[in-house]
Design a protein around this motif. Structure first.
Motif, short mmCIF file in Angstrom:
data_model
loop_
_atom_site.label_atom_id
_atom_site.label_comp_id
_atom_site.label_asym_id
_atom_site.label_seq_id
_atom_site.Cartn_x
_atom_site.Cartn_y
_atom_site.Cartn_z
N ILE A 1 0.84 -1.19 0.00
CA ILE A 1 0.00 0.00 0.00
C ILE A 1 0.88 1.24 0.00
N LEU A 2 0.31 2.36 -0.36
CA LEU A 2 1.05 3.61 -0.43
C LEU A 2 1.58 3.99 0.96
N GLY A 3 2.87 4.27 1.04
CA GLY A 3 3.48 4.66 2.30
C GLY A 3 3.91 3.50 3.17
N GLU A 4 3.66 2.28 2.73
CA GLU A 4 4.12 1.11 3.49
C GLU A 4 5.65 1.12 3.55
N THR A 5 6.20 0.70 4.69
CA THR A 5 7.64 0.66 4.86
C THR A 5 8.08 -0.72 5.35
N HIS A 6 9.36 -0.98 5.18
CA HIS A 6 9.95 -2.22 5.69
C HIS A 6 11.37 -1.88 6.12
N HIS A 7 11.67 -2.06 7.40
CA HIS A 7 12.93 -1.61 7.99
C HIS A 7 13.52 -2.76 8.80
N VAL A 8 14.66 -3.30 8.35
CA VAL A 8 15.26 -4.47 8.97
C VAL A 8 16.78 -4.29 9.02
N SER A 9 17.39 -4.84 10.08
CA SER A 9 18.85 -4.83 10.19
C SER A 9 19.37 -6.25 10.37
N LYS A 10 20.55 -6.49 9.83
CA LYS A 10 21.28 -7.72 10.12
C LYS A 10 22.74 -7.37 10.31
N ASP A 11 23.27 -7.75 11.48
CA ASP A 11 24.65 -7.40 11.81
C ASP A 11 24.81 -5.88 11.68
N SER B 1 8.56 1.00 -5.74
CA SER B 1 9.19 0.76 -4.44
C SER B 1 10.60 1.33 -4.44
N ALA B 2 10.99 1.92 -3.32
CA ALA B 2 12.33 2.47 -3.18
C ALA B 2 13.05 1.76 -2.05
N LEU B 3 14.35 1.59 -2.21
CA LEU B 3 15.18 0.92 -1.21
C LEU B 3 16.43 1.73 -0.94
N HIS B 4 16.78 1.82 0.35
CA HIS B 4 18.04 2.45 0.76
C HIS B 4 18.66 1.56 1.83
N ALA B 5 19.93 1.24 1.67
CA ALA B 5 20.64 0.41 2.63
C ALA B 5 22.04 0.96 2.84
N THR B 6 22.47 0.99 4.09
CA THR B 6 23.83 1.40 4.43
C THR B 6 24.35 0.50 5.54
N ASP B 7 25.66 0.47 5.69
CA ASP B 7 26.24 -0.30 6.79
C ASP B 7 26.85 0.64 7.81
N ASP B 8 26.99 0.16 9.03
CA ASP B 8 27.49 1.00 10.12
C ASP B 8 28.96 1.35 9.97
N ARG B 9 29.70 0.60 9.14
CA ARG B 9 31.12 0.89 8.94
C ARG B 9 31.36 1.96 7.90
N GLY B 10 30.32 2.38 7.21
CA GLY B 10 30.47 3.40 6.18
C GLY B 10 31.15 2.90 4.93
N GLU B 11 31.04 1.59 4.65
CA GLU B 11 31.71 1.01 3.50
C GLU B 11 30.83 0.97 2.25
N LEU B 12 29.52 0.86 2.44
CA LEU B 12 28.68 0.67 1.27
C LEU B 12 27.32 1.35 1.43
N GLU B 13 26.70 1.57 0.28
CA GLU B 13 25.35 2.14 0.22
C GLU B 13 24.66 1.55 -1.00
N MET B 14 23.38 1.22 -0.84
CA MET B 14 22.56 0.76 -1.96
C MET B 14 21.34 1.66 -2.10
N ILE B 15 21.06 2.06 -3.34
CA ILE B 15 19.87 2.84 -3.65
C ILE B 15 19.21 2.17 -4.85
N TRP B 16 18.00 1.67 -4.63
CA TRP B 16 17.28 0.97 -5.69
C TRP B 16 15.92 1.61 -5.89
#
Length: 383
Positions: A117-127, A143-158
């Motif tokens: 549905i419009l505005g639905e979100t999904h927020h999950v962490s692993k390690d 659908s939009a996706l954003h992912a980052t890691d706590d070490r500041g090594e990578l970012e994903m934008i889909w």
């Protein structure tokens, strides 16, 4: 958009799809093929099914947003770390190719996730990886996706915009949108597309990823061309993948890619004939754990597992009347909210992404925040 006036509900989280595209539960209805063909009996070939609503009998107990994000956080091996830590540009591109294959998960024939549905979100962490998705458009679904890691090594934008069409003996979903994997410390951005999802009714019912995928990194001048192939008419050569890793400026082939994306994939160095395995499905996708709520107070009302909790509960208990009524309630609430926005002449705005669209480039999404915070839903370490 999710109304915060909803009565509080428990998040219902289920295990990811396993190596064979099955789940710990069999959600498929009896006489499945006949039931499916009955759904499409009055639909013309070539019709757009993008917003077609399935009865709960044909749903698995999770949203498409969850299925979109699961390949990032439900893995046994940390293939993303390999991408970051490979020493040479060619080794990194090869690791990215292996990782890109790992996100092409098999699906179950005859059932599908809920349309978000419009505005639905999904927020999950692993390690140390934090993943956030939002449904930024409903008609059409984006659908939009954003992912980052706590070490500041990578970012994903889909950004994903699926278009589904019916073709008499099959249903084909073309997945539009750009996927970016950024290796931040190296200043490298890998851009890729998605293959198509093909659901076949005849001669052998099944679901496969098919079509061409290109991966490019302008910073290193390297790229890959992959071709996903479905089975032949008699069901042989299932889920094959072939391709090559190339120098973008000269189009010279450096490695040849070959294998099956549901088993193993290898690359062969064309200069010396040496081969190595870059993807092993059994190592990546076996024994995966379901996400768990770590902080119940932090789970948003818009979280997929909350929005669809009553529907999922009905499916899991095979109480189809309950599932049908719960799904109807979610859909009617969305129609009500849209009427209210229209009456006020309001335009809905995503919370986590800036969205753009034009005829030439299609849909694009940019995250508002620089990084994704740790989520209230975590995936435990795989046993």
């Amino acid at each position: 958009m999710v109304d915060e006036g909803y009565v509080a509900r428990t998040a219902v989280l289920t295990a990811p799809l396993s190596f064979d595209g099955e789940s710990q539960e069999d959600y498929r209805a009896p006489n499945l093929l006949q039931r499916i063909l009955g759904l499409f009996r009055n639909i013309r070939p070539g019709s757009d099914l993008t917003n077609f609503q399935l009865p709960p009998l044909f749903n698995i107990p999770k949203s498409q947003l969850q299925c979109f994000g699961e390949p990032l956080y439900c893995t046994r091996e940390d293939m993303l770390s390999r991408c970051c830590r490979a020493e040479s540009p060619l080794e990194r591109l090869t690791s990215v190719v292996g990782w890109s294959i790992s996100i092409m998960r098999p699906l179950i024939f005859g059932v599908a996730p809920y349309n978000p549905i419009l505005g639905e979100t999904h927020h999950v962490s692993k390690d140390n990886l934090n993943v956030l998705l939002e449904q930024v458009s409903h008609h059409p679904p984006v659908s939009a996706l954003h992912a980052t890691d706590d070490r500041g090594e990578l970012e994903m934008i889909w950004c994903q915009h699926p278009v589904t069409r019916f073709y008499s003996t099959s249903v084909e979903t073309e997945v539009h949108g750009k996927r970016q994997l950024k290796l931040l410390r190296l200043g490298e951005t890998y851009v890729m597309n998605s293959p198509k999802l093909l659901i076949r009714f005849f001669p052998v019912p099944g679901v496969d990823w098919v079509g061409n995928v290109k991966i490019t990194c302008q910073g290193t001048g390297l790229g890959a061309e992959l071709c996903y192939r479905g089975p032949s008419l008699i069901g042989r050569n299932r889920r094959t993948i072939k391709g090559k890793i190339i120098n973008l400026s000269s189009s010279k082939t450096l490695y040849e890619v070959d294998g099956h994306w549901d088993s193993t994939v290898t690359v062969k160095d064309v200069s010396n004939g040496k081969q190595k395995v870059i993807y092993n499905a059994a190592e990546i996708m076996s024994g995966l754990n379901a996400p768990q709520v770590k902080d119940s107070k932090g789970v948003l009302w818009s979280e997929s597992a909350v929005v669809w909790s009553e529907v999922s509960g009905g499916i899991l208990s095979k109480d189809w009347d309950k599932a049908r009524e719960a799904k109807k309630a979610v859909e009617e609430e969305q129609r009500k909210l849209k009427r209210e926005r229209d009456s006020r002449e309001e335009t809905w705005v995503p919370k986590h992404f800036t969205v753009s669209h034009d005829e030439e480039n299609g849909w694009d999404c940019s995250p508002i925040e620089k990084s994704v915070p740790s989520a209230p839903i975590h995936v435990p370490f795989d046993s």
